[in-house]
Scaffold this active site. Sequence first.
Site, PDB file in Angstrom:
ATOM      1  N   ARG A  77      30.300  36.620  56.122  1.00 30.15           N
ATOM      2  CA  ARG A  77      31.633  36.995  55.653  1.00 30.15           C
ATOM      3  C   ARG A  77      32.615  37.214  56.800  1.00 30.15           C
ATOM      4  O   ARG A  77      33.819  37.179  56.616  1.00 30.15           O
ATOM      5  CB  ARG A  77      31.548  38.255  54.781  1.00 30.15           C
ATOM      6  CG  ARG A  77      30.517  38.086  53.664  1.00 30.15           C
ATOM      7  CD  ARG A  77      30.894  38.810  52.445  1.00 30.15           C
ATOM      8  NE  ARG A  77      32.094  38.272  51.845  1.00 30.15           N
ATOM      9  CZ  ARG A  77      32.758  38.845  50.853  1.00 30.15           C
ATOM     10  NH1 ARG A  77      32.311  39.967  50.356  1.00 30.15           N
ATOM     11  NH2 ARG A  77      33.851  38.305  50.362  1.00 30.15           N
TER      12      ARG A  77
ATOM     13  N   ASP B 187      38.194  28.828  49.223  1.00 34.06           N
ATOM     14  CA  ASP B 187      37.373  29.573  48.263  1.00 34.06           C
ATOM     15  C   ASP B 187      35.954  29.046  48.133  1.00 34.06           C
ATOM     16  O   ASP B 187      35.308  29.307  47.134  1.00 34.06           O
ATOM     17  CB  ASP B 187      38.036  29.390  46.864  1.00 34.06           C
ATOM     18  CG  ASP B 187      38.319  30.722  46.210  1.00 34.06           C
ATOM     19  OD1 ASP B 187      38.117  31.737  46.886  1.00 34.06           O
ATOM     20  OD2 ASP B 187      38.723  30.727  45.037  1.00 34.06           O
TER      21      ASP B 187
ATOM     22  N   ARG C   9      41.278  36.853  52.328  1.00 26.33           N
ATOM     23  CA  ARG C   9      42.472  37.705  52.310  1.00 26.33           C
ATOM     24  C   ARG C   9      42.646  38.399  53.661  1.00 26.33           C
ATOM     25  O   ARG C   9      43.764  38.580  54.134  1.00 26.33           O
ATOM     26  CB  ARG C   9      42.376  38.754  51.200  1.00 26.33           C
ATOM     27  CG  ARG C   9      42.562  38.155  49.842  1.00 26.33           C
ATOM     28  CD  ARG C   9      42.617  39.217  48.776  1.00 26.33           C
ATOM     29  NE  ARG C   9      42.325  38.604  47.494  1.00 26.33           N
ATOM     30  CZ  ARG C   9      42.046  39.254  46.386  1.00 26.33           C
ATOM     31  NH1 ARG C   9      42.019  40.567  46.379  1.00 26.33           N
ATOM     32  NH2 ARG C   9      41.795  38.623  45.261  1.00 26.33           N
TER      33      ARG C   9
ATOM     34  N   ILE D 281      47.218  40.078  48.775  1.00 23.54           N
ATOM     35  CA  ILE D 281      48.101  39.832  49.915  1.00 23.54           C
ATOM     36  C   ILE D 281      49.503  39.580  49.358  1.00 23.54           C
ATOM     37  O   ILE D 281      49.689  38.694  48.514  1.00 23.54           O
ATOM     38  CB  ILE D 281      47.616  38.616  50.738  1.00 23.54           C
ATOM     39  CG1 ILE D 281      46.237  38.906  51.343  1.00 23.54           C
ATOM     40  CG2 ILE D 281      48.623  38.244  51.830  1.00 23.54           C
ATOM     41  CD1 ILE D 281      46.191  40.079  52.315  1.00 23.54           C
TER      42      ILE D 281
ATOM     43  N   LEU E 297      45.172  30.803  48.576  1.00 20.93           N
ATOM     44  CA  LEU E 297      44.964  30.815  50.025  1.00 20.93           C
ATOM     45  C   LEU E 297      43.976  29.729  50.446  1.00 20.93           C
ATOM     46  O   LEU E 297      43.058  29.392  49.701  1.00 20.93           O
ATOM     47  CB  LEU E 297      44.422  32.182  50.467  1.00 20.93           C
ATOM     48  CG  LEU E 297      45.289  33.400  50.144  1.00 20.93           C
ATOM     49  CD1 LEU E 297      44.543  34.692  50.487  1.00 20.93           C
ATOM     50  CD2 LEU E 297      46.621  33.339  50.905  1.00 20.93           C
TER      51      LEU E 297
ATOM     52  N   CYS F 196      36.381  45.582  37.628  1.00 20.74           N
ATOM     53  CA  CYS F 196      37.532  44.681  37.519  1.00 20.74           C
ATOM     54  C   CYS F 196      37.332  43.714  36.342  1.00 20.74           C
ATOM     55  O   CYS F 196      36.298  43.062  36.231  1.00 20.74           O
ATOM     56  CB  CYS F 196      37.704  43.915  38.831  1.00 20.74           C
ATOM     57  SG  CYS F 196      39.043  42.734  38.757  1.00 20.74           S
TER      58      CYS F 196
ATOM     59  N   SER G 201      38.829  40.987  35.752  1.00 22.66           N
ATOM     60  CA  SER G 201      38.842  39.601  36.200  1.00 22.66           C
ATOM     61  C   SER G 201      37.391  39.155  36.425  1.00 22.66           C
ATOM     62  O   SER G 201      36.981  38.067  36.010  1.00 22.66           O
ATOM     63  CB  SER G 201      39.648  39.506  37.499  1.00 22.66           C
ATOM     64  OG  SER G 201      40.076  38.218  37.695  1.00 22.66           O
TER      65      SER G 201
ATOM     66  N   CYS H 133      42.440  38.258  35.094  1.00 24.84           N
ATOM     67  CA  CYS H 133      43.326  39.367  34.729  1.00 24.84           C
ATOM     68  C   CYS H 133      44.447  39.404  35.765  1.00 24.84           C
ATOM     69  O   CYS H 133      44.189  39.353  36.963  1.00 24.84           O
ATOM     70  CB  CYS H 133      42.528  40.678  34.758  1.00 24.84           C
ATOM     71  SG  CYS H 133      43.558  42.165  34.638  1.00 24.84           S
ATOM     72  N   ASP H 134      45.681  39.443  35.297  1.00 27.51           N
ATOM     73  CA  ASP H 134      46.834  39.429  36.210  1.00 27.51           C
ATOM     74  C   ASP H 134      47.580  40.761  36.230  1.00 27.51           C
ATOM     75  O   ASP H 134      48.619  40.868  36.905  1.00 27.51           O
ATOM     76  CB  ASP H 134      47.832  38.334  35.784  1.00 27.51           C
ATOM     77  CG  ASP H 134      47.282  36.923  35.980  1.00 27.51           C
ATOM     78  OD1 ASP H 134      46.429  36.740  36.857  1.00 27.51           O
ATOM     79  OD2 ASP H 134      47.721  36.007  35.265  1.00 27.51           O
TER      80      ASP H 134
HETATM   81  S1  SF4 Z   1      44.501  44.988  36.992  1.00 28.46           S
HETATM   82 FE1  SF4 Z   1      42.929  43.563  36.326  1.00 28.46          FE
HETATM   83  S2  SF4 Z   1      42.606  42.201  38.119  1.00 28.46           S
HETATM   84 FE2  SF4 Z   1      43.718  44.008  38.832  1.00 28.46          FE
HETATM   85  S3  SF4 Z   1      42.055  45.338  39.589  1.00 28.46           S
HETATM   86 FE3  SF4 Z   1      42.543  45.940  37.479  1.00 28.46          FE
HETATM   87  S4  SF4 Z   1      41.113  44.858  36.201  1.00 28.46           S
HETATM   88 FE4  SF4 Z   1      41.085  43.862  38.225  1.00 28.46          FE
END
Ligand code: SF4
Length: 383
Positions: free
Chosen positions: A59, A133, A140, A157, A168, A213, A215, A239-240
């Site tokens: 990484r 990616d 980032r 970022i 990116l 998260c 996402s 998720c945005d």
């Molecule tokens: S808003 Fe959505 S993408 Fe952002 S950290 Fe929270 S769960 Fe993850």
Amino acid sequence: MFNVTCVTKDEIREFAYKSGIDIVGFASPDCLFKYRDLLTNRYENGLSCNIEVNDIEKRINPYILLEDVKSIISVAVSYNVVYEADSPKSAYGTISRTAWGVDYHKVLINLLEKLRIFILSKCNDAKTVLLVDNNPLLERAIAYNAGIGFYGKNNMIINEKYGSYLFLGEMLLNIFFEPDKKIVSKCGSCTRCLKACPGKALVGEYKIDANKCLSYATIKKGYLSDDTIKKIGTRIYGCDTCQDVCPFNKTAKRVIKDEFIPRGLKPKHDLKEILSLNKEKFQEVFGPTSASWRGKNTIIRNAIIAAINSNDTRAVEPLKSLINGESAYLRGYSAYALSILDGENSLPYIEKAYFKETDVSAKMFMKKAIKKIRGEVFEDNER
Ligand code: SF4
Ligand code: SF4
């Protein structure tokens, strides 16, 4: 050291901007070594998720990819396109902006390839490695060290002009360039993203618990916890939220890029259509986008959850077909969704499926569904 006069930073920037890259920065290949402790801390405290590579060396060490790397060019392409998503009248699932239009990996790699050809035309012995990616290097962190933008409290970022809707990419190369200056955070006292995060994944400023998260939840395979099922809402892919609420994105430059305009897959896509996807239709709708990589079943699972969360009774018909389908966890989820959306009417279907089910987890979901319809309590130890 490679002859630095063969091409200048300004020449690289000029070419990059002309070819469609929005931001270019230069970083030292050594810039990632300082993240060793931070990563160790993340892994030890369970803040990383299982799609993250746990080998710290991979990484932070670009020398593994290019032995004599002297610089990293970081590029960013805005996907903040001028496009207003329609809101269909029927229930829909939401698709993150990252999956609008053509798969960004292809777009970015083409742009980096053009840049590589340009650099090689000036410095014909240059060695390069292109990344989008497709490797575990901290991209980032590279972008931050290359001055592409500052780290927001949402861990994105953020560029003052373009905001944070940025794809990116990187080029490692054996030519030394003076690194660009880092930009200090401009979040100030704002905490909008922390307050808005539906997964409560932003566990502190600049600190994310990837396991919370949503996402990540949308791409995680298999069964999700009851808590996640509730929180995921109608998200089908990504998720945005923590970016949508950011003031820097409210004022960010919008771009006109046909490649990131949604085509077959809509930002608010009809749920019934997703639930009815077969292999061919999945390829047609999701195939060209970056949302396809986790496969059809994960997408359908999310659509089942979205149907539950939006009380979409049109889902009943496709669910009756999914309860007898090939995927065990979709059979389990379908039974559970039917118990909520169709109640007693679905009891015969669920019972029939229950008696022939051989998968333990799917059977458990079916039992839970049957008990729910009968108004009986499902004990956790029945799992
Ligand atoms: S808003 Fe959505 S993408 Fe952002 S950290 Fe929270 S769960 Fe993850
Ligand atoms: S919402 Fe506020 S705190 Fe979060 S990243 Fe944007 S400016 Fe920073």
